[in-house]
Write a protein that holds these residues in place. Sequence first.
Motif, PDB file in Angstrom:
ATOM      1  N   GLU A 292       0.835  -1.207   0.000  1.00 46.92           N
ATOM      2  CA  GLU A 292       0.000   0.000   0.000  1.00 46.92           C
ATOM      3  C   GLU A 292       0.870   1.258   0.000  1.00 46.92           C
ATOM      4  OE1 GLU A 292      -3.229   2.113  -0.495  1.00 46.92           O
ATOM      5  OE2 GLU A 292      -3.490  -0.030  -0.134  1.00 46.92           O
ATOM      6  N   MET A 293       1.950   1.239   0.766  1.00 46.17           N
ATOM      7  CA  MET A 293       2.836   2.396   0.842  1.00 46.17           C
ATOM      8  C   MET A 293       3.501   2.658  -0.510  1.00 46.17           C
ATOM      9  SD  MET A 293       6.194   3.117   3.169  1.00 46.17           S
ATOM     10  CE  MET A 293       5.430   2.328   4.529  1.00 46.17           C
ATOM     11  N   VAL A 294       4.030   1.617  -1.120  1.00 46.04           N
ATOM     12  CA  VAL A 294       4.691   1.780  -2.419  1.00 46.04           C
ATOM     13  C   VAL A 294       3.672   2.244  -3.456  1.00 46.04           C
ATOM     14  CG1 VAL A 294       5.933   0.571  -4.269  1.00 46.04           C
ATOM     15  CG2 VAL A 294       6.517   0.117  -1.883  1.00 46.04           C
TER      16      VAL A 294
ATOM     17  N   GLY B  97      -6.892  -4.492   6.866  1.00 47.41           N
ATOM     18  CA  GLY B  97      -7.824  -3.390   6.666  1.00 47.41           C
ATOM     19  C   GLY B  97      -7.487  -2.087   7.360  1.00 47.41           C
ATOM     20  N   ARG B  98      -7.375  -2.094   8.688  1.00 50.42           N
ATOM     21  CA  ARG B  98      -7.163  -0.839   9.415  1.00 50.42           C
ATOM     22  C   ARG B  98      -5.812  -0.216   9.086  1.00 50.42           C
ATOM     23  NH1 ARG B  98      -9.266   2.722  12.775  1.00 50.42           N
ATOM     24  NH2 ARG B  98      -7.923   3.621  14.353  1.00 50.42           N
ATOM     25  N   ALA B  99      -4.760  -1.026   9.045  1.00 52.94           N
ATOM     26  CA  ALA B  99      -3.431  -0.495   8.736  1.00 52.94           C
ATOM     27  C   ALA B  99      -3.387   0.083   7.329  1.00 52.94           C
ATOM     28  CB  ALA B  99      -2.379  -1.583   8.914  1.00 52.94           C
ATOM     29  N   SER B 100      -4.041  -0.580   6.387  1.00 49.88           N
ATOM     30  CA  SER B 100      -4.084  -0.073   5.016  1.00 49.88           C
ATOM     31  C   SER B 100      -4.840   1.248   4.949  1.00 49.88           C
ATOM     32  CB  SER B 100      -4.752  -1.100   4.108  1.00 49.88           C
ATOM     33  OG  SER B 100      -4.908  -0.578   2.819  1.00 49.88           O
ATOM     34  N   LEU B 101      -5.948   1.313   5.653  1.00 47.50           N
ATOM     35  CA  LEU B 101      -6.738   2.546   5.686  1.00 47.50           C
ATOM     36  C   LEU B 101      -5.920   3.692   6.282  1.00 47.50           C
ATOM     37  CD1 LEU B 101      -9.415   4.023   5.265  1.00 47.50           C
ATOM     38  CD2 LEU B 101     -10.127   3.184   7.524  1.00 47.50           C
ATOM     39  N   GLU B 102      -5.175   3.406   7.328  1.00 47.27           N
ATOM     40  CA  GLU B 102      -4.333   4.442   7.940  1.00 47.27           C
ATOM     41  C   GLU B 102      -3.222   4.882   6.994  1.00 47.27           C
ATOM     42  OE1 GLU B 102      -4.902   6.198  10.653  1.00 47.27           O
ATOM     43  OE2 GLU B 102      -6.751   5.058  10.879  1.00 47.27           O
ATOM     44  N   MET B 103      -2.688   3.955   6.208  1.00 44.38           N
ATOM     45  CA  MET B 103      -1.658   4.308   5.227  1.00 44.38           C
ATOM     46  C   MET B 103      -2.255   5.212   4.152  1.00 44.38           C
ATOM     47  SD  MET B 103       1.523   4.072   4.623  1.00 44.38           S
ATOM     48  CE  MET B 103       1.934   2.814   5.810  1.00 44.38           C
ATOM     49  N   LYS B 104      -3.477   4.929   3.735  1.00 46.58           N
ATOM     50  CA  LYS B 104      -4.140   5.783   2.748  1.00 46.58           C
ATOM     51  C   LYS B 104      -4.388   7.177   3.327  1.00 46.58           C
ATOM     52  CE  LYS B 104      -6.322   2.109   0.149  1.00 46.58           C
ATOM     53  NZ  LYS B 104      -7.538   1.417  -0.229  1.00 46.58           N
ATOM     54  N   ARG B 105      -4.795   7.235   4.577  1.00 48.59           N
ATOM     55  CA  ARG B 105      -5.018   8.530   5.221  1.00 48.59           C
ATOM     56  C   ARG B 105      -3.714   9.314   5.352  1.00 48.59           C
ATOM     57  NH1 ARG B 105      -9.131   6.424   9.933  1.00 48.59           N
ATOM     58  NH2 ARG B 105     -10.981   6.344   8.607  1.00 48.59           N
ATOM     59  N   TYR B 106      -2.654   8.621   5.650  1.00 45.86           N
ATOM     60  CA  TYR B 106      -1.323   9.250   5.738  1.00 45.86           C
ATOM     61  C   TYR B 106      -0.975   9.930   4.413  1.00 45.86           C
ATOM     62  CZ  TYR B 106       3.855   9.084   5.669  1.00 45.86           C
ATOM     63  OH  TYR B 106       5.185   9.362   5.530  1.00 45.86           O
ATOM     64  N   PHE B 107      -1.153   9.229   3.323  1.00 42.04           N
ATOM     65  CA  PHE B 107      -0.848   9.815   2.018  1.00 42.04           C
ATOM     66  C   PHE B 107      -1.859  10.893   1.636  1.00 42.04           C
ATOM     67  CE2 PHE B 107       2.290   6.521   1.581  1.00 42.04           C
ATOM     68  CZ  PHE B 107       3.272   7.140   0.818  1.00 42.04           C
TER      69      PHE B 107
ATOM     70  N   ASP C  25      -8.472 -11.637  -0.310  1.00 41.42           N
ATOM     71  CA  ASP C  25      -8.863 -11.174   1.018  1.00 41.42           C
ATOM     72  C   ASP C  25      -7.873 -10.199   1.631  1.00 41.42           C
ATOM     73  OD1 ASP C  25      -7.835 -14.063   3.012  1.00 41.42           O
ATOM     74  OD2 ASP C  25      -6.821 -12.919   1.458  1.00 41.42           O
ATOM     75  N   SER C  26      -7.149  -9.474   0.779  1.00 39.61           N
ATOM     76  CA  SER C  26      -6.145  -8.554   1.313  1.00 39.61           C
ATOM     77  C   SER C  26      -6.775  -7.473   2.183  1.00 39.61           C
ATOM     78  CB  SER C  26      -5.320  -7.928   0.186  1.00 39.61           C
ATOM     79  OG  SER C  26      -6.140  -7.157  -0.651  1.00 39.61           O
ATOM     80  N   ALA C  27      -7.959  -7.016   1.832  1.00 39.17           N
ATOM     81  CA  ALA C  27      -8.612  -5.985   2.645  1.00 39.17           C
ATOM     82  C   ALA C  27      -8.888  -6.500   4.045  1.00 39.17           C
ATOM     83  CB  ALA C  27      -9.897  -5.534   1.980  1.00 39.17           C
ATOM     84  N   LEU C  28      -9.245  -7.760   4.162  1.00 41.17           N
ATOM     85  CA  LEU C  28      -9.509  -8.332   5.479  1.00 41.17           C
ATOM     86  C   LEU C  28      -8.223  -8.545   6.267  1.00 41.17           C
ATOM     87  CD1 LEU C  28     -12.203 -10.990   4.525  1.00 41.17           C
ATOM     88  CD2 LEU C  28     -12.564  -8.779   5.639  1.00 41.17           C
TER      89      LEU C  28
ATOM     90  N   HIS D 240       7.199   0.948  -9.791  1.00 42.10           N
ATOM     91  CA  HIS D 240       6.309   0.047 -10.531  1.00 42.10           C
ATOM     92  C   HIS D 240       6.835  -1.387 -10.481  1.00 42.10           C
ATOM     93  CE1 HIS D 240       4.484  -1.878 -14.096  1.00 42.10           C
ATOM     94  NE2 HIS D 240       3.426  -1.219 -13.676  1.00 42.10           N
ATOM     95  N   GLN D 241       8.138  -1.546 -10.640  1.00 38.83           N
ATOM     96  CA  GLN D 241       8.722  -2.883 -10.570  1.00 38.83           C
ATOM     97  C   GLN D 241       8.568  -3.477  -9.169  1.00 38.83           C
ATOM     98  OE1 GLN D 241      12.643  -1.936 -12.033  1.00 38.83           O
ATOM     99  NE2 GLN D 241      12.076  -2.423 -14.140  1.00 38.83           N
ATOM    100  N   GLN D 242       8.745  -2.640  -8.143  1.00 41.09           N
ATOM    101  CA  GLN D 242       8.544  -3.122  -6.781  1.00 41.09           C
ATOM    102  C   GLN D 242       7.099  -3.567  -6.577  1.00 41.09           C
ATOM    103  OE1 GLN D 242      10.568   0.283  -4.561  1.00 41.09           O
ATOM    104  NE2 GLN D 242      10.955  -1.493  -3.252  1.00 41.09           N
ATOM    105  N   LEU D 243       6.154  -2.813  -7.113  1.00 37.86           N
ATOM    106  CA  LEU D 243       4.747  -3.197  -6.996  1.00 37.86           C
ATOM    107  C   LEU D 243       4.488  -4.549  -7.655  1.00 37.86           C
ATOM    108  CD1 LEU D 243       2.857   0.171  -7.580  1.00 37.86           C
ATOM    109  CD2 LEU D 243       2.841  -1.238  -5.499  1.00 37.86           C
ATOM    110  N   GLU D 244       5.093  -4.767  -8.800  1.00 38.09           N
ATOM    111  CA  GLU D 244       4.921  -6.056  -9.467  1.00 38.09           C
ATOM    112  C   GLU D 244       5.466  -7.186  -8.602  1.00 38.09           C
ATOM    113  OE1 GLU D 244       6.741  -5.553 -13.310  1.00 38.09           O
ATOM    114  OE2 GLU D 244       4.896  -4.724 -14.164  1.00 38.09           O
ATOM    115  N   HIS D 245       6.637  -6.975  -7.992  1.00 39.27           N
ATOM    116  CA  HIS D 245       7.224  -7.996  -7.113  1.00 39.27           C
ATOM    117  C   HIS D 245       6.329  -8.250  -5.905  1.00 39.27           C
ATOM    118  CE1 HIS D 245      11.339  -6.487  -8.740  1.00 39.27           C
ATOM    119  NE2 HIS D 245      10.819  -7.366  -9.559  1.00 39.27           N
ATOM    120  N   LEU D 246       5.837  -7.167  -5.312  1.00 46.52           N
ATOM    121  CA  LEU D 246       4.986  -7.293  -4.126  1.00 46.52           C
ATOM    122  C   LEU D 246       3.653  -7.954  -4.477  1.00 46.52           C
ATOM    123  CD1 LEU D 246       5.820  -3.871  -2.503  1.00 46.52           C
ATOM    124  CD2 LEU D 246       6.322  -6.109  -1.507  1.00 46.52           C
TER     125      LEU D 246
END
Length: 193
Positions: free
Chosen positions: A82-84, A137-147, A131-134, A113-119
């Motif tokens: 999510e961060m990348v 979920g909360r950590a990803s949402l916080e990362m989105k809010r950070y950005f 099921d990545s959202a599950l 972009h290459q890192q995203l492909e690897h990840l």
Amino acid sequence: MALLLSLLMTLVVLSCGPSGSLGCELPQSHVLDSIQNMRLLGQMRRLSPLSCLKDRRDFRFPWQQVDGSQLQKVQVMSVHHEMVQQAFQLLLSERASAAWDKTLLDQVRTGLHQQLEHLDSCLVQLGTEEDSALSYGRASLEMKRYFQRIRLYLKEKKYSACAWEVIRVEIMRSFSLSTTLQERVKDEELGSP
């Protein structure tokens, strides 16, 4: 410069071997992309960070949401993904193109972009595609809010040169914090204190 060198070495150590890859098979080129991206981000500096001290801001990196002994490798990889992805999207903007040297920026974009492909590939190996959202979920949402706070800051500062310099440093800092998190999870998997 010493901090940058230590960050790069940490990335190399983390990404080598099966435990460094957090249980999935990230290719060696992922390590090289990480090192190259950090080096390029360092080269993109147009202003001295000291000249932009008045523009600094605490973007509240979601450390508490992504740090903790309860996070598993799947969650760590998902949050790092999510961060990348968020950094990649931020640097794809037209405003980013106007702020930095286009050649360096294109190289960073390609590396991210290459890192995203690897990840992406790693997350599929870990079985988290559906099921990545599950799983985080909360950590990803916080990362989105950070950005989102980063984007709002840029808008508030009218995309000034100092604002972009602050963001460049912040992106490097966030990658460093993510590396620290990955290292902690790796240590826990190995049974280290």
